[in-house]
Scaffold this motif. Sequence first.
Motif, mmCIF file in Angstrom:
data_model
loop_
_atom_site.group_PDB
_atom_site.id
_atom_site.type_symbol
_atom_site.label_atom_id
_atom_site.label_comp_id
_atom_site.label_asym_id
_atom_site.label_seq_id
_atom_site.Cartn_x
_atom_site.Cartn_y
_atom_site.Cartn_z
ATOM 1 N N LEU A 41 -29.329 77.519 -72.458
ATOM 2 C CA LEU A 41 -30.355 78.119 -73.309
ATOM 3 C C LEU A 41 -31.747 77.742 -72.811
ATOM 4 C CD1 LEU A 41 -28.761 77.425 -76.801
ATOM 5 C CD2 LEU A 41 -28.932 79.644 -75.656
ATOM 6 N N ARG A 42 -32.716 78.583 -73.126
ATOM 7 C CA ARG A 42 -34.102 78.346 -72.706
ATOM 8 C C ARG A 42 -34.923 77.886 -73.912
ATOM 9 N NH1 ARG A 42 -35.865 84.001 -70.712
ATOM 10 N NH2 ARG A 42 -34.841 84.453 -72.701
ATOM 11 N N PRO A 43 -35.174 76.588 -74.013
ATOM 12 C CA PRO A 43 -35.985 76.083 -75.128
ATOM 13 C C PRO A 43 -37.370 76.718 -75.106
ATOM 14 C CG PRO A 43 -34.946 74.292 -73.911
ATOM 15 C CD PRO A 43 -34.749 75.516 -73.097
ATOM 16 N N GLY A 44 -37.863 77.072 -76.276
ATOM 17 C CA GLY A 44 -39.181 77.676 -76.370
ATOM 18 C C GLY A 44 -39.175 79.179 -76.184
ATOM 19 N N LYS A 45 -38.076 79.712 -75.682
ATOM 20 C CA LYS A 45 -37.944 81.161 -75.471
ATOM 21 C C LYS A 45 -36.776 81.708 -76.283
ATOM 22 C CE LYS A 45 -40.073 80.986 -70.882
ATOM 23 N NZ LYS A 45 -40.413 79.555 -70.958
ATOM 24 N N ASP A 46 -35.588 81.199 -76.021
ATOM 25 C CA ASP A 46 -34.436 81.626 -76.817
ATOM 26 C C ASP A 46 -34.543 81.109 -78.257
ATOM 27 O OD1 ASP A 46 -33.294 82.906 -74.612
ATOM 28 O OD2 ASP A 46 -32.310 81.063 -73.963
ATOM 29 N N ILE A 47 -35.112 79.939 -78.403
ATOM 30 C CA ILE A 47 -35.337 79.338 -79.721
ATOM 31 C C ILE A 47 -36.754 78.767 -79.753
ATOM 32 C CG2 ILE A 47 -34.593 77.615 -81.413
ATOM 33 C CD1 ILE A 47 -31.825 77.671 -80.181
ATOM 34 N N VAL A 48 -37.516 79.135 -80.757
ATOM 35 C CA VAL A 48 -38.866 78.610 -80.945
ATOM 36 C C VAL A 48 -38.773 77.165 -81.434
ATOM 37 C CG1 VAL A 48 -40.966 78.803 -82.341
ATOM 38 C CG2 VAL A 48 -39.917 80.859 -81.363
ATOM 39 N N ILE A 49 -39.592 76.290 -80.864
ATOM 40 C CA ILE A 49 -39.515 74.866 -81.210
ATOM 41 C C ILE A 49 -40.882 74.355 -81.666
ATOM 42 C CG2 ILE A 49 -39.039 72.534 -80.374
ATOM 43 C CD1 ILE A 49 -37.042 73.723 -78.417
ATOM 44 N N ILE A 50 -40.887 73.731 -82.849
ATOM 45 C CA ILE A 50 -42.070 73.050 -83.372
ATOM 46 C C ILE A 50 -41.718 71.575 -83.495
ATOM 47 C CG2 ILE A 50 -43.761 72.896 -85.222
ATOM 48 C CD1 ILE A 50 -41.591 75.873 -85.337
ATOM 49 N N THR A 51 -42.586 70.702 -83.001
ATOM 50 C CA THR A 51 -42.299 69.271 -83.022
ATOM 51 C C THR A 51 -43.528 68.486 -83.458
ATOM 52 O OG1 THR A 51 -41.437 67.423 -81.688
ATOM 53 C CG2 THR A 51 -42.915 68.954 -80.585
ATOM 54 N N ILE A 52 -43.283 67.273 -83.943
ATOM 55 C CA ILE A 52 -44.372 66.416 -84.442
ATOM 56 C C ILE A 52 -44.372 65.078 -83.711
ATOM 57 C CG2 ILE A 52 -45.325 65.243 -86.479
ATOM 58 C CD1 ILE A 52 -44.036 67.374 -88.209
ATOM 59 N N ASP A 53 -45.535 64.634 -83.316
ATOM 60 C CA ASP A 53 -45.873 63.341 -82.704
ATOM 61 C C ASP A 53 -46.934 63.523 -81.637
ATOM 62 O OD1 ASP A 53 -44.456 61.583 -84.231
ATOM 63 O OD2 ASP A 53 -42.969 61.068 -82.712
ATOM 64 N N ALA A 54 -46.642 64.422 -80.659
ATOM 65 C CA ALA A 54 -47.559 64.686 -79.533
ATOM 66 C C ALA A 54 -47.559 63.563 -78.514
ATOM 67 C CB ALA A 54 -48.978 64.994 -80.007
ATOM 68 N N GLN A 55 -46.388 63.008 -78.213
ATOM 69 C CA GLN A 55 -46.304 62.070 -77.114
ATOM 70 C C GLN A 55 -46.317 62.862 -75.802
ATOM 71 O OE1 GLN A 55 -42.461 60.329 -78.390
ATOM 72 N NE2 GLN A 55 -41.677 60.843 -76.358
ATOM 73 N N GLN A 56 -46.518 62.175 -74.693
ATOM 74 C CA GLN A 56 -46.758 62.847 -73.415
ATOM 75 C C GLN A 56 -45.617 63.794 -73.031
ATOM 76 O OE1 GLN A 56 -49.742 62.539 -71.533
ATOM 77 N NE2 GLN A 56 -48.820 64.393 -70.708
ATOM 78 N N GLU A 57 -44.368 63.387 -73.230
ATOM 79 C CA GLU A 57 -43.238 64.242 -72.854
ATOM 80 C C GLU A 57 -43.232 65.555 -73.631
ATOM 81 O OE1 GLU A 57 -39.154 62.949 -71.609
ATOM 82 O OE2 GLU A 57 -39.786 61.101 -72.595
ATOM 83 N N ALA A 58 -43.666 65.500 -74.881
ATOM 84 C CA ALA A 58 -43.718 66.722 -75.682
ATOM 85 C C ALA A 58 -44.835 67.641 -75.198
ATOM 86 C CB ALA A 58 -43.911 66.386 -77.152
#
Length: 339
Positions: free
Chosen positions: A261-278
């Motif tokens: 699967l393609r994260p961000g394309k096949d499934i929309v992703i919202i996340t909280i923290d904003a660390q560098q990897e995100a």
Amino acid sequence: MIHHTRQISKRFRIVMIVIIICCLVGCGAQKKKVSQFEEDHGIIVGFSQIGAESAWRTCNTRSVQDAAAEKGVQLVYANAEQKQENQIKALRSFIAYQVDVIVFIPIVTDGWDNVLQEARDAGIPVLVTDRKIAVEDQSLYAGFIGTDSLKEGRTAGQFVLEKFAAKRESFGQTKEPITIVELFGTEGSSVANGRAEGFREVLKSYPEFQIIYSKSGDFLRSKGYELAVEFLEMYDDIDVIFSHNDGMTLGAIEAMEERGLRPGKDIVIITIDAQQEAIDALREGKVNCVIECNPKTGPEIIKLAQRLAAGETIPRLQYVHEEVFYETDNLSLIEPRGY
């Protein structure tokens, strides 16, 4: 004003606090060499952290330690290793050895009344940070500084509304829902409850949005991965993942990519923290929205602790500044996160 007998025994108390906490829960303490003036006039702050489960948490701890060192504040640090009983033991050890101020990040919302009453009886003010608590007597602690988790949840909900504006318009004809998976934080924590509440508050008037799965991943990357393996087996059609922190998000991305699967394309992703990897994942198109939860609260925490030690009143509620990063932003302008 600190009594003279307390001033002359500061170094002894620091050593004894470290020994007792290590015996009870395992911890580390930070103490720099100080001048004679600082030895006589500095304060001792007992700092109880919930653990070291993520880069965010490590950065948060470092921020407090660095700020204390800069201001000549003696900081005794206890790592609760994600266990409330460890944290309560640490707070009681701080009380027993008469620290000037207690600062703690509560693992969960409830269960603090007794130990905070003990702190008040000992004349030790308490500052709560990062996560909120629920107590019958609000005067048991002096104030709170940290994130506005309700606002974070609302921001996530608003992004989903805007992202799926076109699909929402067609819902009346197709009756095809917009399906949402929620990776919930630690059960009973104020930040998880606030993020969930704010998210639902925004979407409650829109029946086209359906939360089909919501489970706790304890803010851990490994559990985010495990939950993603589970919900990807259960559901073929998922539109959105709303994750309460980056650690769980990154684990879920691993599981998605393993399935092709393609994260961000096949499934929309919202996340909280904003660390560098995100932020890196946002730049790569694997995440669509990153909501900052600012970990660098150390300078403000130490300022408030110093005011409490001086007998001053502090604000009951203080939120830190936080940003939101969208897929449509100029992402090259985001500075290195440092965590």
